[in-house]
Design an enzyme around this catalytic site. Structure first.
Site, PDB file in Angstrom:
ATOM      1  N   GLY A  48       0.879  -1.059  -0.095  1.00  0.00           N
ATOM      2  CA  GLY A  48       0.113   0.065   0.087  1.00  0.00           C
ATOM      3  C   GLY A  48       0.883   1.356  -0.040  1.00  0.00           C
ATOM      4  O   GLY A  48       0.208   2.568  -0.135  1.00  0.00           O
ATOM      5  N   CYS A  49       2.154   1.149   0.231  1.00  0.00           N
ATOM      6  CA  CYS A  49       2.889   2.173  -0.096  1.00  0.00           C
ATOM      7  C   CYS A  49       3.483   2.315  -1.509  1.00  0.00           C
ATOM      8  O   CYS A  49       3.811   1.438  -2.059  1.00  0.00           O
ATOM      9  CB  CYS A  49       4.371   2.373   0.657  1.00  0.00           C
ATOM     10  SG  CYS A  49       3.832   2.456   2.319  1.00  0.00           S
ATOM     11  N   GLN A  50       3.371   3.743  -1.931  1.00  0.00           N
ATOM     12  CA  GLN A  50       4.061   3.966  -3.187  1.00  0.00           C
ATOM     13  C   GLN A  50       5.567   3.691  -3.329  1.00  0.00           C
ATOM     14  O   GLN A  50       6.094   3.180  -4.392  1.00  0.00           O
ATOM     15  CB  GLN A  50       3.658   5.497  -3.703  1.00  0.00           C
ATOM     16  CG  GLN A  50       4.030   6.043  -5.104  1.00  0.00           C
ATOM     17  CD  GLN A  50       4.002   7.459  -5.062  1.00  0.00           C
ATOM     18  OE1 GLN A  50       3.970   8.064  -4.125  1.00  0.00           O
ATOM     19  NE2 GLN A  50       4.008   7.777  -6.218  1.00  0.00           N
ATOM     20  N   SER A  51       6.304   4.132  -2.473  1.00  0.00           N
ATOM     21  CA  SER A  51       7.689   3.877  -2.208  1.00  0.00           C
ATOM     22  C   SER A  51       7.762   2.532  -1.509  1.00  0.00           C
ATOM     23  O   SER A  51       6.818   1.975  -0.929  1.00  0.00           O
ATOM     24  CB  SER A  51       8.247   4.878  -1.552  1.00  0.00           C
ATOM     25  OG  SER A  51       7.751   5.261  -0.441  1.00  0.00           O
TER      26      SER A  51
END
Length: 142
Positions: A48-51
């Site tokens: 769920g994190c872009q990075s």
């Protein structure tokens, strides 16, 4: 515990400009407790994190200690703040803490939606660790 949140709010209050706050956030990324290389794996990666963000936690004498890393410098700064607030607390304290500093320093208002989702995912993961440690403790005492 909230003393730490108050400290963070005061530190950020010094800056009027969001760019200055970002710079400060980036400088905080250096204070991140380093994650062990063997924990920079898919298993520790937060969904769920872009990075890419890795979070690990251990429980010692009833207190939880986090370490983390990210390939995005702003994200590293954010997780450094979360760790500063939650490190060395009991699982129950971590689950009960309202992280009001996030709104107070304007973080939620100034993050892109994908970063905000990432922030929520990091908090969720840290709470999941706390839940697991708490459950494990109950098993020991049962």
């Amino acid at each position: 515990m909230d003393k730490i949140q108050e400290e963070i709010i005061e530190e950020f209050a010094v800056f009027d400009d969001w760019l200055d706050k970002y710079d400060y956030l980036i400088s905080l990324s250096d204070s991140l407790p380093a994650i062990a290389p063997e924990h920079r794996t898919e298993q520790y990666l937060i969904q769920g994190c872009q990075s890419r963000v890795w979070v690990d936690a251990r429980c010692e004498e009833g207190k939880v200690w986090f370490s983390a890393d990210s390939d995005a410098i702003i994200t590293r700064g954010i997780i450094a703040l979360l760790i500063r607030v939650l490190n060395g607390r009991t699982p129950r304290e971590i689950l009960d803490t309202e992280l009001y500093f996030i709104d107070a320093i304007g973080l939620s208002a100034n993050l892109s939606p994908t970063r905000s989702n990432g922030l929520l995912a990091m908090i969720k993961q840290m709470r999941l660790y706390a839940l697991a440690f708490e459950a494990r403790e109950h098993e020991h005492h049962a």
